[in-house]
Enzyme design. Sequence first.
Site, PDB file in Angstrom:
ATOM      1  N   ASP A  13       0.956  -1.483   0.245  1.00 30.45           N
ATOM      2  CA  ASP A  13       0.000   0.144  -0.575  1.00 30.45           C
ATOM      3  C   ASP A  13       1.215   1.462  -0.102  1.00 30.45           C
ATOM      4  OD1 ASP A  13      -1.970  -2.095   0.225  1.00 30.45           O
ATOM      5  OD2 ASP A  13      -3.363  -1.124   2.114  1.00 30.45           O
TER       6      ASP A  13
ATOM      7  N   ASP B  70      -4.698  -1.163  -1.763  1.00 31.72           N
ATOM      8  CA  ASP B  70      -5.926  -0.394  -1.195  1.00 31.72           C
ATOM      9  C   ASP B  70      -6.408   0.092  -1.733  1.00 31.72           C
ATOM     10  OD1 ASP B  70      -6.661  -0.784   1.782  1.00 31.72           O
ATOM     11  OD2 ASP B  70      -7.262   1.456   1.887  1.00 31.72           O
TER      12      ASP B  70
ATOM     13  N   HIS C 261     -10.675   0.945  -3.053  1.00 28.25           N
ATOM     14  CA  HIS C 261     -11.591   0.912  -2.350  1.00 28.25           C
ATOM     15  C   HIS C 261     -13.212   1.547  -2.951  1.00 28.25           C
ATOM     16  CE1 HIS C 261     -10.239   0.206   1.754  1.00 28.25           C
ATOM     17  NE2 HIS C 261      -9.802   0.732   1.839  1.00 28.25           N
TER      18      HIS C 261
ATOM     19  N   HIS D 242     -17.331   2.827   0.960  1.00 26.00           N
ATOM     20  CA  HIS D 242     -17.182   1.914   1.364  1.00 26.00           C
ATOM     21  C   HIS D 242     -17.218   1.976   2.791  1.00 26.00           C
ATOM     22  CE1 HIS D 242     -13.974  -1.175   3.176  1.00 26.00           C
ATOM     23  NE2 HIS D 242     -14.456  -1.824   2.053  1.00 26.00           N
TER      24      HIS D 242
ATOM     25  N   HIS E 261     -10.559   6.906   1.370  1.00 22.15           N
ATOM     26  CA  HIS E 261      -9.397   7.329   1.517  1.00 22.15           C
ATOM     27  C   HIS E 261      -8.785   6.336  -0.056  1.00 22.15           C
ATOM     28  CE1 HIS E 261      -9.790   3.871   4.005  1.00 22.15           C
ATOM     29  NE2 HIS E 261      -8.763   3.136   3.215  1.00 22.15           N
TER      30      HIS E 261
ATOM     31  N   LYS F  84      -7.248  -4.591  -3.237  1.00 25.60           N
ATOM     32  CA  LYS F  84      -7.637  -5.344  -2.005  1.00 25.60           C
ATOM     33  C   LYS F  84      -8.557  -4.407  -1.043  1.00 25.60           C
ATOM     34  CE  LYS F  84      -3.711  -4.356   1.105  1.00 25.60           C
ATOM     35  NZ  LYS F  84      -4.806  -3.346   2.001  1.00 25.60           N
TER      36      LYS F  84
ATOM     37  N   CYS G 246      -1.655  -3.089   7.446  1.00 27.34           N
ATOM     38  CA  CYS G 246      -1.836  -3.700   6.543  1.00 27.34           C
ATOM     39  C   CYS G 246      -0.500  -4.526   6.193  1.00 27.34           C
ATOM     40  CB  CYS G 246      -1.927  -2.834   4.942  1.00 27.34           C
ATOM     41  SG  CYS G 246      -4.105  -2.746   5.014  1.00 27.34           S
TER      42      CYS G 246
HETATM   43  C1  VGL Z   1      -4.717   0.606   5.786  1.00 26.97           C
HETATM   44  C2  VGL Z   1      -5.870   1.462   6.807  1.00 26.97           C
HETATM   45  C3  VGL Z   1      -7.566   1.461   5.588  1.00 26.97           C
HETATM   46  C4  VGL Z   1      -3.184   0.046   5.729  1.00 26.97           C
HETATM   47  C5  VGL Z   1      -5.711   0.683   4.546  1.00 26.97           C
HETATM   48  O1  VGL Z   1      -2.284   0.355   4.458  1.00 26.97           O
HETATM   49  O2  VGL Z   1      -2.829   0.151   6.011  1.00 26.97           O
HETATM   50  N1  VGL Z   1      -4.749   1.285   6.864  1.00 26.97           N
HETATM   51  N2  VGL Z   1      -7.071   0.766   5.116  1.00 26.97           N
HETATM   52 ZN    ZN Z   2      -8.398   1.026   3.451  1.00 28.43          ZN
END
Ligand code: VGL
Ligand code: ZN
Length: 208
Positions: free
Chosen positions: A15, A53, A55, A59, A88, A113, A158
């Site tokens: 990510d 990430d 979404h 979401h 986000h 994801k 993550c």
């Molecule tokens: C993440 C919060 C929400 C991450 C992703 O990449 O750690 N954290 N979505």
């Molecule tokens: Zn996320």
Amino acid sequence: MQIRPGDEDLLLIIDVQNDFCPGGALAVADGDAVVPVINRLAERFDYVALTQDWHPVGHSSFATSHPRSAPFDIINMPYGKQTLWPDHCIQGTPGAAFHPQLATEKAELVIRKGFRTEIDSYSAFYENDRRTPTGLAGYLRERGLRRVFLAGLATDFCVYYSALDACRLGFTTVVIEAGCRAIDLAGSLDAAWAGMAAAGLQRINDLG
Ligand code: VGL
Ligand code: ZN
């Protein structure tokens, strides 16, 4: 001791997206500092995969999807507790793009994801119900990759869940601390390192 990645080793980059870097919607302090570190690491691996990430608008992990909720609240979802986040990494937006300086060319796989509205996915291996697979384990097994090195954002979400799942699935798992930065909500970073130590995975600062 220097570690020399070989033909059973994958670098899994978690990510490294604009929304997790300074100025982004869910900025991780110093998040962009991982970019040069990861670019240098990637040169030493034959196999590199990225997660993104990803979404949809609305979401279920977004606080804006839940009336009377604020970012960083924790709510109960059918699959368990879920932290709520600012909107986000919305599919196709600049915030969801990889950091522009991240060297993505070498990656042979990008796992997206969190693309189902009703469930979040921190881990690169399983969604947050901890049982719906993303397919990454199948890729690793079919390709004969047995050891996974992780770096990216965020250490305590993550990266953490991906590392625990890699370990649980039987891959030798190594988290490269210099290539990670954390969100650190209410002690979540200490809890993540404790959880990773308890799982028996390896933590190194760098490859040496
Ligand atoms: C993440 C919060 C929400 C991450 C992703 O990449 O750690 N954290 N979505
Ligand atoms: Zn996320």
